[in-house]
Write an enzyme that holds these catalytic residues in place. Structure first.
Site, PDB file in Angstrom:
ATOM      1  N   ASN A   9       0.871  -1.183   0.000  1.00  0.00           N
ATOM      2  CA  ASN A   9       0.000   0.000   0.000  1.00  0.00           C
ATOM      3  C   ASN A   9       0.905   1.229   0.000  1.00  0.00           C
ATOM      4  OD1 ASN A   9      -1.821   2.029   0.433  1.00  0.00           O
ATOM      5  ND2 ASN A   9      -2.396   1.384   2.519  1.00  0.00           N
ATOM      6  N   TRP A  10       0.953   1.882  -1.147  1.00  0.00           N
ATOM      7  CA  TRP A  10       1.863   3.022  -1.282  1.00  0.00           C
ATOM      8  C   TRP A  10       1.303   4.306  -0.686  1.00  0.00           C
ATOM      9  CZ3 TRP A  10       4.111   2.341  -6.970  1.00  0.00           C
ATOM     10  CH2 TRP A  10       5.029   1.286  -6.946  1.00  0.00           C
ATOM     11  N   LYS A  11       0.058   4.271  -0.257  1.00  0.00           N
ATOM     12  CA  LYS A  11      -0.583   5.454   0.362  1.00  0.00           C
ATOM     13  C   LYS A  11      -0.323   6.690  -0.515  1.00  0.00           C
ATOM     14  CE  LYS A  11      -0.001   3.206   4.804  1.00  0.00           C
ATOM     15  NZ  LYS A  11       0.131   3.305   6.246  1.00  0.00           N
ATOM     16  N   HIS A  91      -9.376   1.566   5.290  1.00  0.00           N
ATOM     17  CA  HIS A  91      -8.072   1.700   5.946  1.00  0.00           C
ATOM     18  C   HIS A  91      -8.223   2.621   7.154  1.00  0.00           C
ATOM     19  CE1 HIS A  91      -3.892   2.607   6.712  1.00  0.00           C
ATOM     20  NE2 HIS A  91      -3.585   1.538   5.995  1.00  0.00           N
ATOM     21  N   GLU A  93      -6.477   4.931   8.213  1.00  0.00           N
ATOM     22  CA  GLU A  93      -6.208   6.354   7.930  1.00  0.00           C
ATOM     23  C   GLU A  93      -7.448   7.027   7.369  1.00  0.00           C
ATOM     24  OE1 GLU A  93      -2.721   5.598   5.602  1.00  0.00           O
ATOM     25  OE2 GLU A  93      -1.653   4.985   7.415  1.00  0.00           O
ATOM     26  N   GLU A 159      -5.075  -4.667  10.702  1.00  0.00           N
ATOM     27  CA  GLU A 159      -3.999  -3.694  10.883  1.00  0.00           C
ATOM     28  C   GLU A 159      -4.250  -2.929  12.182  1.00  0.00           C
ATOM     29  OE1 GLU A 159      -2.030  -2.502   6.946  1.00  0.00           O
ATOM     30  OE2 GLU A 159      -3.836  -1.306   7.101  1.00  0.00           O
ATOM     31  N   GLY A 165       2.941   2.193  10.917  1.00  0.00           N
ATOM     32  CA  GLY A 165       3.945   3.243  10.816  1.00  0.00           C
ATOM     33  C   GLY A 165       4.705   3.508  12.110  1.00  0.00           C
ATOM     34  N   SER A 200       3.740  -2.134  10.313  1.00  0.00           N
ATOM     35  CA  SER A 200       5.187  -2.208  10.540  1.00  0.00           C
ATOM     36  C   SER A 200       5.803  -3.544  10.113  1.00  0.00           C
ATOM     37  CB  SER A 200       5.520  -1.899  12.005  1.00  0.00           C
ATOM     38  OG  SER A 200       5.208  -0.548  12.292  1.00  0.00           O
ATOM     39  N   GLY A 221       3.091  -1.259   4.213  1.00  0.00           N
ATOM     40  CA  GLY A 221       3.134   0.161   3.887  1.00  0.00           C
ATOM     41  C   GLY A 221       4.542   0.595   3.518  1.00  0.00           C
ATOM     42  N   GLY A 222       5.251   1.209   4.477  1.00  0.00           N
ATOM     43  CA  GLY A 222       6.565   1.798   4.228  1.00  0.00           C
ATOM     44  C   GLY A 222       7.546   0.882   3.512  1.00  0.00           C
TER      45      GLY A 222
HETATM   46  P1  13P Z   1       3.349   0.338   7.600  1.00  0.00           P
HETATM   47  O1  13P Z   1       3.785  -0.978   7.009  1.00  0.00           O
HETATM   48  O2  13P Z   1       4.118   1.510   7.079  1.00  0.00           O
HETATM   49  O3  13P Z   1       3.258   0.279   9.087  1.00  0.00           O
HETATM   50  O4  13P Z   1       1.843   0.592   7.053  1.00  0.00           O
HETATM   51  C1  13P Z   1       0.908  -0.428   7.183  1.00  0.00           C
HETATM   52  C2  13P Z   1      -0.313  -0.046   6.444  1.00  0.00           C
HETATM   53  O5  13P Z   1      -1.024   0.851   6.852  1.00  0.00           O
HETATM   54  C3  13P Z   1      -0.610  -0.765   5.201  1.00  0.00           C
HETATM   55  O6  13P Z   1      -1.902  -0.520   4.771  1.00  0.00           O
END
Ligand code: 13P
Length: 241
Positions: A9-11, A91, A93, A159, A165, A200, A221-222
């Protein structure tokens, strides 16, 4: 046996240069077996991603509406037109920043299924809910209310909000226990559903999740922004399956 799914997920965390260098590096890597790989890029970059071999595309969100005066929204049909196979909905967020409620998320997921794509419905408790011992009940309610009216063509991503994050992933034991609970909540109405873990996930901890019972893949994510680390995570899941 279910093929595990690893989704990046590149957000809103990448730009055009990042997409171009990801593609160049990814294309130099060996094709992976035993794992399904998907990437959810920002919408403006979807068209650039359709030629990546053995990578499914995913949307990061979809509108509750199929068409109309919805400035800024992206419909499920638009994502389907760009060959998306999956669409992330709910999500944390979006739940936090746009106050999206379970009912709205279920509507988005229904739009996604109506176009023949698979929704990836995200759920997860906050740190305070976990500290209060309410995590399992809270997540079960989110799952049930966010899946109203859906068919079994569905993926759930667990999640925990505190793990996203933060560098502090849930332990594989916590993930397995919650995944078991999520599967039990959906078993009667929908049968066997794949549940991914996210929060994470890194090159260092990914192998422990792929060995954990009830964990059918990862939402990253990251660590998915760089082709090298994302490929290593996908390879570790594929090779251990
Ligand atoms: P991180 O892997 O950066 O913690 O993000 C997880 C995420 O929100 C994937 O949707």
């Amino acid at each position: 046996m279910i093929t595990p799914l690893v989704m990046g997920n590149w957000k809103m965390a990448i730009d055009l240069d990042g997409v171009v260098s990801f593609k160049a590096m990814w294309s130099s890597k060996r094709l992976l077996k035993g794992v399904e790989v998907a990437i959810a890029p920002p919408v403006p970059y979807l068209a650039l991603m359709t030629d990546l071999p053995n990578v499914s595309l995913a949307g990061q969100d979809a509108s509750t509406q199929s068409i109309g005066a919805r400035t800024g929204d992206v419909s499920a049909k638009m994502l389907s037109d760009f060959t998306c196979r999956y669409v992330i909905v709910g999500h944390s967020e979006r739940r936090q920043n746009y106050a999206e409620a379970n009912e709205q998320i279920a509507e988005k997921a229904r739009q996604v299924q109506a176009l023949g794509m698979t929704p990836v419905v995200c759920v997860g408790e906050s740190a305070s809910e976990r500290e209060a011992g309410l995590a399992e009940d809270f997540v079960t309610r989110q799952v049930i209310d966010s899946c109203v009216g859906l068919t079994s063509d569905l993926v759930i991503a667990y999640e925990p909000v505190w793990a996203i994050g933060s560098g502090e992933a849930a332990s594989p034991e916590i993930a397995s226990a919650m995944h078991g609970r999520i599967k039990a909540a959906l078993a009667e109405s929908l049968g066997d559903i794949r549940v991914l873990y996210g929060g994470s996930v890194s090159v260092t901890n990914c192998a422990s999740f792929s060995k954990a019972p009830e964990v059918d893949g990862l939402l990253v994510g990251g660590a998915s922004l760089e082709a090298e680390s994302f490929w290593q995570i996908c390879a570790s899941v594929g090779e251990s399956s």
